[in-house]
Design an enzyme around this catalytic site. Structure first.
Site, mmCIF file in Angstrom:
data_model
loop_
_atom_site.group_PDB
_atom_site.id
_atom_site.type_symbol
_atom_site.label_atom_id
_atom_site.label_comp_id
_atom_site.label_asym_id
_atom_site.label_seq_id
_atom_site.Cartn_x
_atom_site.Cartn_y
_atom_site.Cartn_z
ATOM 1 N N ALA A 1 49.153 44.318 49.958
ATOM 2 C CA ALA A 1 47.812 44.903 49.145
ATOM 3 C C ALA A 1 47.148 45.296 50.736
ATOM 4 C CB ALA A 1 46.630 43.283 49.580
ATOM 5 N N GLY B 1 51.278 41.075 47.765
ATOM 6 C CA GLY B 1 51.109 41.795 46.158
ATOM 7 C C GLY B 1 52.411 43.081 45.715
ATOM 8 N N GLU C 1 54.281 40.357 44.447
ATOM 9 C CA GLU C 1 53.754 39.468 43.640
ATOM 10 C C GLU C 1 53.273 40.473 41.744
ATOM 11 O OE1 GLU C 1 49.430 39.490 45.257
ATOM 12 O OE2 GLU C 1 49.530 36.835 44.460
ATOM 13 N N GLU D 1 50.820 36.605 53.433
ATOM 14 C CA GLU D 1 49.703 36.570 53.246
ATOM 15 C C GLU D 1 48.767 35.150 54.259
ATOM 16 O OE1 GLU D 1 51.655 36.810 50.535
ATOM 17 O OE2 GLU D 1 50.480 37.910 48.877
#
Ligand code: T1G
Length: 698
Positions: free
Chosen positions: A63, A102, A105, A125
């Site tokens: 992210a 992310g 993911e 993370e």
């Protein structure tokens, strides 16, 4: 589809390419572009299969951390992943570089994943004080099994493509990202492979659901070092939900947990530390276009503990080293210590079994300073006295080739004075490593008055190449880290004089999050180092000196501030030390009193913050966050507290000023009075954070 996401056709394959430098982070524009492209490809009857790839050096690295703390923008990442899973056509992630957070993911939402052989895949993370927030805790266990998933998510460490293939995280290793993925995509279509989504495939959870012992052991082992951190434990819990809860319910819990951690001070500190480390690499006073000098061979002068450790750090990065000492015996001892360290690492599989020999082959041991002649960088790591440094630098200057950098590893001394004995002060710089130099990440790069900009750039570039965190500091006694450490050291002495005991002070500091209390750390390092430094400068710390004068030098004499059983490193409180403290205070006419833990914490940390402010006023550090990086990576400051200057902003500068004023008066110690910068910031309701991107002070 957008500036940062392109959609092109290769035969009947829709190739979605993300191009958002530097690391293809999932900004709102990237998220929107990917989702629009997947929907457009599904609406296009000519498209049979979809590939998601990235331009530049890496697949999506996560992210966009710069968006955290700002109002969320749609589509959310979980919406993008849901859009991929809803695709009627196969979606293949083409991975190169590092698929992280992310990014992984999103790849886990695809039907297939291919990767080039040197790619890495991970969910880091936890290093930002978070749990994966877009399904990673639920899809990764379904891809690789809950035991490996919990190890990966709690440690935040990535795995390589080969292991990913073996464990089922990746379906194929391809030679090149996009073309390899398109070829794989054509196979998927030709073979009519069934579209498998991780969210509906619990096959790798069945065993752990039947017998959780392996998972429980893996979770316990992964979280055992998470002292004081909340995210690692939250990560382990989140992965366990894959065993206990329906997928959608677990996803909701993951999201709730992610948002809670996102707003927690620990994550704010860890995200700050991430950017602070990168900000430190932005050098001031180095003109654009300056190029680093090439460094192919390094010479280390001094084969003692530091010199050998520094030599290991360079050899670990594959850089040839000439290790030099004036005594053959010391040289052999240094070489032996290096081989022993590498063998020990190989024995616990930290490096491949053949690595020790390969790395020793990079080390050329020589006796005599003339052997610096072919090095591009010479680092001196000899005895810490100015006389010896000057003598060695005079010799190095005589033998080193033109253009070679001459660096000193001094921890305290005036590098301008050292540079002055050479004919090339512009080539002299400080590279202050921290013991053990092959392990500790921090390297203070000390800019002397005449250090040339390209020399500074060369030293900082090289530090990154050997995987060190480099922070540029100015010349003063102790530069930044040791200068603030000395201030804390005096506060420790002052607290003993006021009534505290070593074990009480250490307990307060370890509860705060330091890996070891200051007094125990002194015993480990050897109390005579500080004692000698104080003597050189005519400074007396009555209790510390009395401890040393009684032969208590720390672990090496089995007694210091603590006593140590033979063969043990466990610090044990010693009534003899309490007696020594009481006797010394009596002789000084000091009345000791009970000191509470809060006062100990304030007196140990606030003066450090005050010294940090002085360091900024004197332009010894470029920004407060540089001081934090030094303490995070050189002195074990707890990552979830961001660093002393970040912590100061959290406490509030006004409070710190008030308490410093109080202690300065009560202890009659003018050095405790708030420095002008700190007093000004506090009076203006300001913060150190406001200085981090501002131009240097003064
Ligand atoms: N967001 C924004 N900027 C980033 C970034 C990110 N994720 N990662 C790196 N940068 C910037 C960095 O600040 C620097 O900027 C430049 O890119 C180069 O970075 C939902 C919520 C990828 C291994 O934790 O580990 O996904 O200083 O100097 O040494 O579950 O960057 O040049 O202006 O580090 O080659 C999870 C963090 C996010 C990965 C490359 N992902 N990044 O290392 O370059 S949270 C991460 C890294 C998340 C989801 C959750 C490294 C790297 P500037 P660099 P590098």
């Amino acid at each position: 589809m957008s500036e940062v996401v392109k959609l092109a056709m290769v035969k009947r394959c829709a190739v979605i390419t993300i191009d958002s430098p530097p690391v293809n982070a999932l900004s709102a524009a990237v998220r929107g572009g990917v989702l629009d492209s997947v929907n457009a490809a599904n609406a296009d009857g000519t498209v049979e299969v979809i590939v998601i790839a990235c331009a530049g050096r890496t697949f999506i690295a996560g992210a966009d951390i710069t968006e955290f703390g700002k109002p969320p923008q749609h589509p959310r990442l979980s919406d993008v992943i849901a859009g991929i899973e809803a695709s009627a056509k196969p979606v293949i992630a083409a991975i190169h570089g590092t698929a992280l957070g992310g990014g992984l993911e999103l790849a886990l939402g695809c039907h297939f994943r291919v990767a080039v052989k040197d790619a890495k895949l991970g969910l880091p993370e936890v290093k930002l004080g978070l749990v994966p927030g877009a399904g990673g805790t639920q899809r990764l266990p379904r891809a690789v099994g809950p035991e490996l998933a919990v190890r990966m998510i709690v440690s935040g460490e990535p795995i390589g493509a080969a292991e990913a293939l073996e464990r089922g995280l990746v379906d194929e290793i391809v030679d090149s990202t996009t073309s390899g993925a398109v070829a794989f995509a054509e196979k998927v279509v030709a073979e009519r492979r069934p579209l498998r989504l991780l969210r509906t495939d619990d096959s790798k959870l069945v065993a752990a659901r039947a017998d959780r012992s392996l998972f429980t052991a893996a979770a316990a082992s992964a979280t055992k070092k998470s002292r004081g951190l909340i995210a690692p434990l939250a990560c382990a819990d989140a992965v366990s939900w894959a065993l206990d809860l329906p997928f959608e319910e677990a996803l909701d819990k993951e999201r709730e947990c992610f948002l809670k951690l996102l707003s927690d001070d620990q994550s704010k500190a860890q995200r700050y530390a991430f950017f602070a480390e990168r900000e430190a690499a932005k050098l001031r006073g180095v003109p654009d276009g300056t190029q680093p000098r090439p460094v192919e061979r390094v010479a280390i002068v001094g084969a003692g503990t530091m010199g050998s450790g520094i030599a290991m750090a360079f050899a670990n990065a594959g850089i040839p080293v000439t290790l030099i000492d004036t005594g053959a015996e010391q040289l052999d001892r240094g070489l032996g210590m290096m081989r022993k360290n590498w063998d020990a690492t190989a024995a616990r599989s930290g490096i491949a079994a053949d690595e020790p020999a390969k790395r020793m082959a990079l080390i050329d041991g020589k006796v005599g300073l003339e052997h610096v002649a072919d090095a591009d960088l010479v680092i001196e790591a000899v005895f810490e006295t100015m006389a010896v440094k000057k003598q060695v630098f005079t010799a190095i200057d005589a033998h080193a080739k033109p253009g070679a950098l001459l660096a000193t590893n001094t921890s305290y001394l005036d590098i301008n004075e050292i540079a002055a004995v050479t004919k090339r002060p512009q080539d002299v710089v400080g590279m202050h490593f921290f013991s053990p130099a092959n392990i500790m990440k921090l390297c203070e790069i000390v800019r002397a008055d005449q250090t040339a900009p390209d020399v500074l750039l060369t030293a900082t570039t090289l530090a990154r190449r050997i995987r060190k965190t480099a922070v540029v500091v100015g010349v003063c006694h102790g530069f930044v880290g040791n200068r603030m450490l000395a201030v804390r050291g005096w506060q420790g002495e002052s607290l003993l004089r006021s009534g505290a005991l070593p074990e009480q002070v250490d307990a307060v500091m370890t509860r705060f999050g330091l890996p070891m209390g200051p007094f125990a750390m002194g015993d480990l390092a050897g109390l005579d180092i500080g004692w000698r430094s104080r003597q050189d400068r005519g400074i007396r710390w009555d209790i510390a000196d009395a401890i040393c004068e009684s032969g208590r030098l720390g672990q090496k004499t089995q007694k210091g501030y603590y006593r140590y059983e033979p063969g043990s490193r466990a610090p044990l409180p010693d009534p003899e030390v309490e007696r020594l403290i009481e006797q010394t205070c009596e002789r000084l006419g000091l009345r000791r009193r009970a000191i509470d833990d809060e006062e100990i914490l304030e007196r140990m940390i606030y003066p450090m913050i005050n010294e940090g402010a002085r360091i900024l006023e004197e332009n010894i550090a470029a920004r407060p966050s540089d001081i934090d990086v030094i303490w995070l990576y050189g002195y074990g400051w707890p990552i979830h507290r961001g660093g002393p200057m970040f912590y100061a902003d959290q406490v509030g500068l006004k409070t710190i000023v008030e308490r410093l004023e109080f202690f300065a008066q009560r202890l009659n110690d003018p050095a405790l009075r708030p420095t002008p910068l700190l007093a000004r910031l506090a009076s203006e309701g300001g913060s150190f954070a406001s200085m981090n991107r501002a131009p240097a002070v003064g």
